[in-house]
Enzyme design. Sequence first.
Site, PDB file in Angstrom:
ATOM      1  N   ASP A  17      38.502  61.377  49.792  1.00  0.00           N
ATOM      2  CA  ASP A  17      39.349  60.581  50.914  1.00  0.00           C
ATOM      3  C   ASP A  17      40.179  59.458  50.551  1.00  0.00           C
ATOM      4  O   ASP A  17      40.781  58.842  51.130  1.00  0.00           O
ATOM      5  CB  ASP A  17      38.404  60.214  51.841  1.00  0.00           C
ATOM      6  CG  ASP A  17      37.106  59.148  51.431  1.00  0.00           C
ATOM      7  OD1 ASP A  17      37.430  59.091  50.111  1.00  0.00           O
ATOM      8  OD2 ASP A  17      36.267  58.684  51.983  1.00  0.00           O
ATOM      9  N   SER A  18      40.376  59.451  49.174  1.00  0.00           N
ATOM     10  CA  SER A  18      41.339  58.380  48.252  1.00  0.00           C
ATOM     11  C   SER A  18      42.670  58.765  48.725  1.00  0.00           C
ATOM     12  O   SER A  18      43.465  58.017  48.672  1.00  0.00           O
ATOM     13  CB  SER A  18      40.899  58.241  46.840  1.00  0.00           C
ATOM     14  OG  SER A  18      41.064  59.743  46.439  1.00  0.00           O
ATOM     15  N   ASP A  39      35.262  65.439  50.395  1.00  0.00           N
ATOM     16  CA  ASP A  39      34.561  64.178  50.921  1.00  0.00           C
ATOM     17  C   ASP A  39      34.483  64.081  52.548  1.00  0.00           C
ATOM     18  O   ASP A  39      35.357  64.489  53.249  1.00  0.00           O
ATOM     19  CB  ASP A  39      35.688  62.904  50.756  1.00  0.00           C
ATOM     20  CG  ASP A  39      35.214  62.039  49.393  1.00  0.00           C
ATOM     21  OD1 ASP A  39      33.969  62.280  49.120  1.00  0.00           O
ATOM     22  OD2 ASP A  39      36.157  61.597  48.910  1.00  0.00           O
ATOM     23  N   LYS A  91      30.755  65.586  50.040  1.00  0.00           N
ATOM     24  CA  LYS A  91      30.226  64.552  49.270  1.00  0.00           C
ATOM     25  C   LYS A  91      30.315  63.405  50.404  1.00  0.00           C
ATOM     26  O   LYS A  91      30.952  63.168  51.112  1.00  0.00           O
ATOM     27  CB  LYS A  91      31.359  64.019  48.349  1.00  0.00           C
ATOM     28  CG  LYS A  91      30.946  62.630  47.595  1.00  0.00           C
ATOM     29  CD  LYS A  91      31.533  62.502  46.101  1.00  0.00           C
ATOM     30  CE  LYS A  91      32.923  62.011  46.462  1.00  0.00           C
ATOM     31  NZ  LYS A  91      33.244  60.700  47.104  1.00  0.00           N
ATOM     32  N   GLU A 148      28.520  59.163  50.919  1.00  0.00           N
ATOM     33  CA  GLU A 148      28.565  57.663  50.119  1.00  0.00           C
ATOM     34  C   GLU A 148      27.368  57.210  50.758  1.00  0.00           C
ATOM     35  O   GLU A 148      27.189  57.072  51.845  1.00  0.00           O
ATOM     36  CB  GLU A 148      29.659  56.945  50.446  1.00  0.00           C
ATOM     37  CG  GLU A 148      31.009  57.476  49.745  1.00  0.00           C
ATOM     38  CD  GLU A 148      32.145  56.459  50.090  1.00  0.00           C
ATOM     39  OE1 GLU A 148      31.953  55.165  50.488  1.00  0.00           O
ATOM     40  OE2 GLU A 148      33.294  56.827  49.673  1.00  0.00           O
ATOM     41  N   GLU A 181      30.224  55.174  40.952  1.00  0.00           N
ATOM     42  CA  GLU A 181      31.593  54.504  40.937  1.00  0.00           C
ATOM     43  C   GLU A 181      31.365  53.065  40.471  1.00  0.00           C
ATOM     44  O   GLU A 181      30.838  52.152  41.189  1.00  0.00           O
ATOM     45  CB  GLU A 181      32.270  54.673  42.415  1.00  0.00           C
ATOM     46  CG  GLU A 181      33.767  54.056  42.420  1.00  0.00           C
ATOM     47  CD  GLU A 181      34.548  54.296  43.447  1.00  0.00           C
ATOM     48  OE1 GLU A 181      34.294  55.388  44.164  1.00  0.00           O
ATOM     49  OE2 GLU A 181      35.569  53.724  43.446  1.00  0.00           O
TER      50      GLU A 181
HETATM   51  O1  KIV Z   1      37.980  59.813  47.087  1.00  0.00           O
HETATM   52  C1  KIV Z   1      37.814  60.018  45.927  1.00  0.00           C
HETATM   53  O2  KIV Z   1      38.873  60.154  45.370  1.00  0.00           O
HETATM   54  C2  KIV Z   1      36.604  59.703  45.222  1.00  0.00           C
HETATM   55  C3  KIV Z   1      36.458  59.729  43.858  1.00  0.00           C
HETATM   56  C4  KIV Z   1      37.285  58.702  43.265  1.00  0.00           C
HETATM   57  C5  KIV Z   1      35.334  59.870  43.128  1.00  0.00           C
HETATM   58  O3  KIV Z   1      35.587  59.551  45.869  1.00  0.00           O
END
Ligand code: KIV
Length: 257
Positions: A42-43, A81, A110, A112, A176
């Site tokens: 989600d970056s 994510d 994924k 958090e 992280e």
């Molecule tokens: O959102 C993302 O790209 C991430 C990575 C930086 C681990 O969670």
Amino acid sequence: MKNKFSKILNKKNKSKIICLTAYSKNIAQIIDNHCDIILVGDSLGSVLYNYKSTRSVTLNIMIEHSKSVRMGIKKSLMVVDMPHNTYRNSSEALRNAKTIISKTKCDAVKLEGGKKIYNIVKTLIKNKIPVMGHLGLLPQSAKNFKAKGKKITERSNILKDAKVLEELGVFSIVLECIDSSLAKEVTKAINIPTIGIGASVNCDGQVLVTDDLIGLNPIKARFVKKFSNITKEINNAIIKFKNEVKNKKFPKKSNSY
Ligand code: KIV
């Protein structure tokens, strides 16, 4: 499918796990040969959409990018994510994780957090949805973007969370921006792989945002190393194109009909 996960688990204490992000088919296609895991992170909210935080990323944005990424992956394990506010309780998480998996054909999701999302992770795993954990700096809920694990309570909470996630059955954990010595302690304490970003060489693998490492995203952060300057390459190509158009060298007969 099972094989893909055991391959990753088997790398613990043997060889480093390579994980990179992809937001589109073209990048996924290039990195697939070199990765164990491709993460649709989600970056993308900050990298592509200039959002102030990943909290603005929606389920739909993640699904559309993931569908594109899926087309570029042949061998890597694909993780997506779950964005902010899509797993506030177990039933919401299950419904949204099922939607992500059915629409994108990814291998895992994924999330958090640790103890705080205990019931949510438990529900997903009970329903045969493979989960990757994410501890340390948690961008979806972070109040600041400082490294974690300097304070004793923070250290013990992260360590406890890692053990809880392992017990629940996650197949790996992203760490992280945590203190190097804590990364070492966590990696030693659990039998599943840790994948670090800003978490030192002491993890079982490393993840970076591809746009950062190729120099496409102008980020300046301690945990990023720019392994190439793709922006320069793109500039050079565009200048050549522009000059050839202006000088009537492009398109040639061979480019015309
Ligand atoms: O959102 C993302 O790209 C991430 C990575 C930086 C681990 O969670």
